[in-house]
Design a protein around this motif. Structure first.
Motif, PDB file in Angstrom:
ATOM      1  N   ASN A  34       0.875  -1.183   0.000  1.00 38.08           N
ATOM      2  CA  ASN A  34       0.000   0.000   0.000  1.00 38.08           C
ATOM      3  C   ASN A  34       0.908   1.228   0.000  1.00 38.08           C
ATOM      4  OD1 ASN A  34      -1.650   2.182   0.599  1.00 38.08           O
ATOM      5  ND2 ASN A  34      -3.017   0.964   1.900  1.00 38.08           N
ATOM      6  N   LEU A  35       0.842   2.001  -1.090  1.00 35.79           N
ATOM      7  CA  LEU A  35       1.781   3.124  -1.272  1.00 35.79           C
ATOM      8  C   LEU A  35       1.570   4.250  -0.262  1.00 35.79           C
ATOM      9  CD1 LEU A  35       4.022   3.385  -3.582  1.00 35.79           C
ATOM     10  CD2 LEU A  35       2.458   1.472  -3.788  1.00 35.79           C
ATOM     11  N   PHE A  36       0.419   4.240   0.420  1.00 33.05           N
ATOM     12  CA  PHE A  36       0.223   5.245   1.474  1.00 33.05           C
ATOM     13  C   PHE A  36       1.201   5.010   2.627  1.00 33.05           C
ATOM     14  CE2 PHE A  36      -3.963   5.790  -0.549  1.00 33.05           C
ATOM     15  CZ  PHE A  36      -4.046   7.185  -0.560  1.00 33.05           C
ATOM     16  N   HIS A  37       1.761   3.817   2.698  1.00 34.82           N
ATOM     17  CA  HIS A  37       2.660   3.490   3.808  1.00 34.82           C
ATOM     18  C   HIS A  37       4.130   3.434   3.401  1.00 34.82           C
ATOM     19  CE1 HIS A  37      -0.729   3.108   6.395  1.00 34.82           C
ATOM     20  NE2 HIS A  37      -1.328   2.451   5.433  1.00 34.82           N
ATOM     21  N   VAL A  38       4.439   3.975   2.256  1.00 39.81           N
ATOM     22  CA  VAL A  38       5.835   4.091   1.826  1.00 39.81           C
ATOM     23  C   VAL A  38       6.322   5.494   2.210  1.00 39.81           C
ATOM     24  CG1 VAL A  38       7.314   4.260  -0.219  1.00 39.81           C
ATOM     25  CG2 VAL A  38       5.653   2.402  -0.036  1.00 39.81           C
ATOM     26  N   PRO A  39       7.483   5.603   2.879  1.00 41.40           N
ATOM     27  CA  PRO A  39       7.954   6.947   3.270  1.00 41.40           C
ATOM     28  C   PRO A  39       8.183   7.829   2.041  1.00 41.40           C
ATOM     29  CG  PRO A  39       9.319   5.206   4.247  1.00 41.40           C
ATOM     30  CD  PRO A  39       8.397   4.534   3.294  1.00 41.40           C
ATOM     31  N   ALA A  40       7.750   9.092   2.137  1.00 42.44           N
ATOM     32  CA  ALA A  40       7.799   9.991   0.979  1.00 42.44           C
ATOM     33  C   ALA A  40       9.229  10.236   0.509  1.00 42.44           C
ATOM     34  CB  ALA A  40       7.125  11.312   1.338  1.00 42.44           C
ATOM     35  N   ASP A  41      10.218  10.154   1.420  1.00 39.14           N
ATOM     36  CA  ASP A  41      11.585  10.433   0.970  1.00 39.14           C
ATOM     37  C   ASP A  41      12.182   9.257   0.200  1.00 39.14           C
ATOM     38  OD1 ASP A  41      12.231   8.636   2.950  1.00 39.14           O
ATOM     39  OD2 ASP A  41      13.647   9.938   3.989  1.00 39.14           O
ATOM     40  N   SER A  42      11.380   8.217  -0.013  1.00 38.92           N
ATOM     41  CA  SER A  42      11.831   7.099  -0.842  1.00 38.92           C
ATOM     42  C   SER A  42      11.085   7.074  -2.176  1.00 38.92           C
ATOM     43  CB  SER A  42      11.592   5.780  -0.107  1.00 38.92           C
ATOM     44  OG  SER A  42      12.170   5.842   1.171  1.00 38.92           O
ATOM     45  N   VAL A  43      10.482   8.210  -2.513  1.00 38.99           N
ATOM     46  CA  VAL A  43       9.728   8.315  -3.763  1.00 38.99           C
ATOM     47  C   VAL A  43      10.455   9.312  -4.663  1.00 38.99           C
ATOM     48  CG1 VAL A  43       7.522   9.045  -4.773  1.00 38.99           C
ATOM     49  CG2 VAL A  43       7.544   7.836  -2.573  1.00 38.99           C
ATOM     50  N   TYR A  44      10.622   8.979  -5.944  1.00 38.45           N
ATOM     51  CA  TYR A  44      11.325   9.890  -6.849  1.00 38.45           C
ATOM     52  C   TYR A  44      10.364  10.971  -7.385  1.00 38.45           C
ATOM     53  CZ  TYR A  44      14.097  11.701 -10.675  1.00 38.45           C
ATOM     54  OH  TYR A  44      14.755  12.540 -11.523  1.00 38.45           O
TER      55      TYR A  44
END
Ligand SMILES: Cc1ncc(COP(=O)(O)O)c(C=O)c1O
Length: 470
Positions: A34-44
């Motif tokens: 679930n992408l809501f639970h991926v930390p934002a600083d790990s998103v390009y």
């Protein structure tokens, strides 16, 4: 394809961290896919939402320094109130910390169990807030809205015949008010025409039913009216907005969209009794009426953002940048919802992944692969968000549209980053046969998409990203 040129230059930059494929896979597993639970600083490139993600202008940042943090009667409130009145035209202005609080205050005050609120399409928080009052959230958008190929200029329009049929069937007393969402987020960010709004008003007048807007993306809607509706081409967008709101009795607003701020919202209404009751509730749950859950500086940034968003150079760029992404995808044959919306491009997951049935969440599978392979975060708007379990059989009832929304934050990404997103999606499309469906291993009773967890049906296959690392 017209290249959208930016009406601003960059003064402050925020570095983005690059991650490896292995790290993203690990993060996805920890997040239950679930992408809501991926930390934002790990998103390009983060296209999860256009809400609260805008870059503020130098004028807005300067306004923060002028924050008056008095408990009562902050000067920023009076500025904010004057700006809201000058655009929206309603008597009472009630600040809230974000849109869903405006919805919650309105619905918990006015909507009673067994009632029904018609809308073109309710946004997820709007629907949840109506249903929380044990009332029905009835979507009455024109039927063409559910055809991803139909290219109508105003695909967010209310179906007036169905609205009248619903009023006659349910009775006027069951409908405390009707709403229209501009633009229609859950139906692809499609605008509503001035004509449709005027006719909705006339119809509701015949039955004495109040009319409210969900106004989150009002400036984008008004720009589409200027571009597409006869008689509005030469009108300033601010005048279009004033005319549009003159047909309503009030609005809810998440200023995290067309308020160009990171937090903030409001309710604005003409009805004194509603405003009084809502204000009493506001004091209980948000704060004093001149700050409503916000700092004085937030109110100032919001006042300035609401004025800036009506700048037509800005709006032209904004709509063109979104269109640019859509046109790059379309040119490569990627199935998208047409026409291209105001704040987002929507991938048509049913056509992107025709072999994955809706029971296996094809749009969510796309979302997870876009992140795993290219570091791009998007959001599912399909069975995860809007599917419902049949109370008797427990089977899933699927929504008609199975979409992935690529929401573009305002004034945040360069056109090269937008081109990177397009290139990545085209690359994923060319390898679509290797994408697997999902099962849902956890779901909450309300707004399940925020906390749901998934498992992949079989082990993922390797897809070649355009860059080794992103
Ligand atoms: C159409 C619409 N209405 C309401 C909301 C809720 O606003 P907020 O997220 O500020 O609570 C959103 C948020 O995305 C929205 O798009």
């Amino acid at each position: 394809m017209r290249f959208p040129s930016e009406p601003f230059r960059i003064k402050v930059v925020e570095p983005i961290r690059r991650t490896s494929h292995e790290e993203r896979e690990r993060l996805l597993q920890a997040a239950g896919y679930n992408l809501f639970h991926v930390p934002a600083d790990s998103v390009y490139v983060d296209l999860l939402t256009d809400s609260g993600t805008s870059a503020m202008s130098d004028q807005q940042w300067a306004g923060l320094m002028l924050g008056d943090e008095s408990y009562a009667g902050s000067k920023n409130f009076y500025h904010f109130e004057a700006v809201v009145r000058s655009i929206f035209g309603y008597r009472y202005v009630i600040p809230t910390h974000q849109g869903r609080m405006a919805e919650n205050l309105l619905f918990s005050t006015v909507v009673k169990p067994g009632m029904c609120v018609p809308n073109n399409i309710h946004f997820d928080t709007t629907r949840a807030n109506v249903e929380h009052q044990k009332a029905e959230a009835l979507d009455l958008v024109i039927k063409e809205a559910y055809d991803p190929h139909c290219e109508l200029p105003f695909k967010g329009n209310m179906d007036l015949a169905r609205l009248e049929e619903a009023i006659n069937r349910l009775g006027r007393r069951s409908i405390p008010f009707a709403m229209i969402t501009i633009t229609n987020n859950s139906g692809g960010g499609q605008p509503v025409s001035m004509e449709n709004i005027r006719k909705t008003r006339e119809l509701l007048n015949r039955y004495g039913i109040p009319f409210l807007f969900d106004a989150c993306r009002f400036a984008e809607n008004c720009f589409f009216i200027k571009e597409r509706e006869t008689g509005y081409g030469e009108k300033p967008v601010i005048d279009i907005a004033r005319e549009l709101f003159s047909y309503g009795d009030g609005c809810t607003m998440s200023a995290k969209k067309d308020g160009l701020v990171n937090i903030g919202g409001f309710l604005s209404l003409n009805d004194e009794r509603w405003a009084q009751e809502i204000t009493n509730m506001l004091i209980l749950v948000e704060g004093f009426p001149t700050y409503g859950g916000l700092a004085g500086r937030d109110l100032e940034a919001m006042a300035r953002g609401l004025q800036e968003v009506l700048d037509e150079e800005y709006l032209r760029f904004r709509i063109s940048q979104v269109r640019y992404l859509g046109e790059l995808l379309e040119a490569a044959g990627v199935p998208i919802l047409k026409p291209i919306g105001g704040h987002a491009v929507y991938l048509n997951a049913k056509e992107f992944l025709p072999s994955i049935p809706q029971d296996q969440f094809p749009a969510q599978a796309l979302v997870l692969n876009l992140y795993r392979e290219y570091g791009i975060r998007s959001v599912e708007i399909g069975t995860v968000m809007f599917g419902k379990r049949d109370q008797v059989t427990g089977r899933m009832i699927h929504p008609e549209l199975e979409l992935v929304r690529l929401a573009i934050p305002r004034r945040v990404y360069t056109n090269m980053q937008i081109a990177y997103v397009a290139e990545s999606i085209v690359s994923l499309y060319n390898q679509r046969d290797s994408i697997k469906g999902l099962t849902m291993s956890y779901e909450a009773p309300l707004l399940r998409h925020f906390t749901a967890r998934f498992a992949e049906l079989s082990s993922p296959t390797t897809i070649q990203p355009p860059d080794a690392e992103v």
